[in-house]
Design an enzyme around this catalytic site. Sequence first.
Site, PDB file in Angstrom:
ATOM      1  N   CYS A  78       0.861  -1.176   0.000  1.00 40.35           N
ATOM      2  CA  CYS A  78       0.000   0.000   0.000  1.00 40.35           C
ATOM      3  C   CYS A  78       0.900   1.230   0.000  1.00 40.35           C
ATOM      4  O   CYS A  78       1.700   1.413   0.925  1.00 40.35           O
ATOM      5  CB  CYS A  78      -0.910   0.012   1.220  1.00 40.35           C
ATOM      6  SG  CYS A  78      -1.891   1.531   1.370  1.00 40.35           S
ATOM      7  N   HIS A 168      -4.130  -3.756 -10.298  1.00 41.48           N
ATOM      8  CA  HIS A 168      -4.899  -2.525 -10.516  1.00 41.48           C
ATOM      9  C   HIS A 168      -5.519  -2.544 -11.910  1.00 41.48           C
ATOM     10  O   HIS A 168      -4.856  -2.932 -12.873  1.00 41.48           O
ATOM     11  CB  HIS A 168      -3.995  -1.292 -10.401  1.00 41.48           C
ATOM     12  CG  HIS A 168      -3.348  -1.138  -9.063  1.00 41.48           C
ATOM     13  ND1 HIS A 168      -3.933  -0.443  -8.029  1.00 41.48           N
ATOM     14  CD2 HIS A 168      -2.169  -1.606  -8.589  1.00 41.48           C
ATOM     15  CE1 HIS A 168      -3.138  -0.483  -6.969  1.00 41.48           C
ATOM     16  NE2 HIS A 168      -2.067  -1.184  -7.289  1.00 41.48           N
ATOM     17  N   GLU A 217     -10.733   0.517  -3.473  1.00 44.06           N
ATOM     18  CA  GLU A 217      -9.652  -0.384  -3.085  1.00 44.06           C
ATOM     19  C   GLU A 217     -10.182  -1.775  -2.764  1.00 44.06           C
ATOM     20  O   GLU A 217     -11.219  -1.933  -2.105  1.00 44.06           O
ATOM     21  CB  GLU A 217      -8.888   0.169  -1.875  1.00 44.06           C
ATOM     22  CG  GLU A 217      -8.009   1.362  -2.206  1.00 44.06           C
ATOM     23  CD  GLU A 217      -6.950   1.606  -1.153  1.00 44.06           C
ATOM     24  OE1 GLU A 217      -6.144   0.686  -0.890  1.00 44.06           O
ATOM     25  OE2 GLU A 217      -6.930   2.713  -0.577  1.00 44.06           O
ATOM     26  N   CYS A 226      -4.934   6.205  -2.909  1.00 42.51           N
ATOM     27  CA  CYS A 226      -4.257   4.913  -3.063  1.00 42.51           C
ATOM     28  C   CYS A 226      -2.937   5.170  -3.771  1.00 42.51           C
ATOM     29  O   CYS A 226      -2.926   5.561  -4.945  1.00 42.51           O
ATOM     30  CB  CYS A 226      -5.125   3.947  -3.862  1.00 42.51           C
ATOM     31  SG  CYS A 226      -4.339   2.338  -4.168  1.00 42.51           S
ATOM     32  N   GLY A 229      -2.121   2.663  -6.491  1.00 37.39           N
ATOM     33  CA  GLY A 229      -3.078   2.912  -7.554  1.00 37.39           C
ATOM     34  C   GLY A 229      -2.720   4.137  -8.378  1.00 37.39           C
ATOM     35  O   GLY A 229      -2.909   4.155  -9.603  1.00 37.39           O
TER      36      GLY A 229
END
Length: 369
Positions: A78, A168, A217, A226, A229
């Site tokens: 993350c 993703h 998410e 994110c 992301g």
Amino acid sequence: MLQFSKYQGLGNDFLMLDGRGAASTDASYGLTPERIQRLCDRRFGVGADGVILALPPRQGGELRMRIFNADGTEPEMCGNGIRCLARFLADSDGDAPGRQWQIETLAGRIVPELRQDGNIRVDMGAPFLEPESIPTTLPLGEAGVAQGTLEVAGSSFAVGAAGMGNPHVVIPVDDVEAVDLELCGAEFEVHPAFPARTNVHFVQALSRTHLVMRVWERGAGPTLACGTGACATLVVAHRFGLADRCSRLDLPGGSLEIDWDEASDHLFMTGPAVAVFDGVVTPELWGDEPFELEAVAPVQPPAATPAVDCATVCTNGCIRPEACPSAEARARVEALLNSSSLDDLVALATNSLESRIRSRFERDPLQGG
């Protein structure tokens, strides 16, 4: 009492547990999916998008990060979380700008750096573009990413996919605000094209250096930001001809700068991470089973005697009662519990937290939380 610190990066918030001094690299503080859900509940718990553990390293790094989503699942990485972890480490240890950390994650080793302005710059590594490494069943397309057309919520979307150690899918749209994120995000997350489920990002290009995105998410639903992301979104947007290799990405919680370095193929993410508060978890919130009161350094047996990892080999009882390597540590904990009331333990934890907060303000009043 189990102490924690809450940090947020662009509104993506996490509970931090410092287990770097734990006797085992597998220390988990008794976390279970049910307990994580209870902690992250915004009405009946502390409230967070996830829980992050700082643990001893396994593969030559400085420390290891484990992160759990609010639903109790464990993702690979993350970006906002690792920025928050870096800020937490700097606050805890009194580190100055320029400090870097070699952090082991399920997505590989990640290297965040504390900048002079208080932001955290993270070397996120190279993106995964081969479909099987993301993973996705979408084929590798002409743009050099996994791409195709998927039907979700009764509509067809042209999408691209990229991995940052976690999957993703990126969906370019004309207006991100017009997207029904609750409906489309939930369906994209579990689409059969993504066997490990996926994070979902809708992106609108305002210019080649300015993108706007909204985030769903995996395991958490809509979030304000994110980091991985944002990196994946820049990769897909660049390969689709919508953005340059360096761009500002606006998320609901704020902005990140993403730079896809052509020479190294690494993505660099720069953004804030801020302390929110410190606290302790009460037994009532935690549940019936006890949790670890403190991380205890292992007691080393004599050199001639092989070391014993009590956390793994003594699960059914002590295998060396005549010379237990953790007996001294357990005796100290038992003595503390027997000699202290619950009020005493709460006061001890409170004094420790007050001392940490005071030292943080003395080092950096603007970052004090």
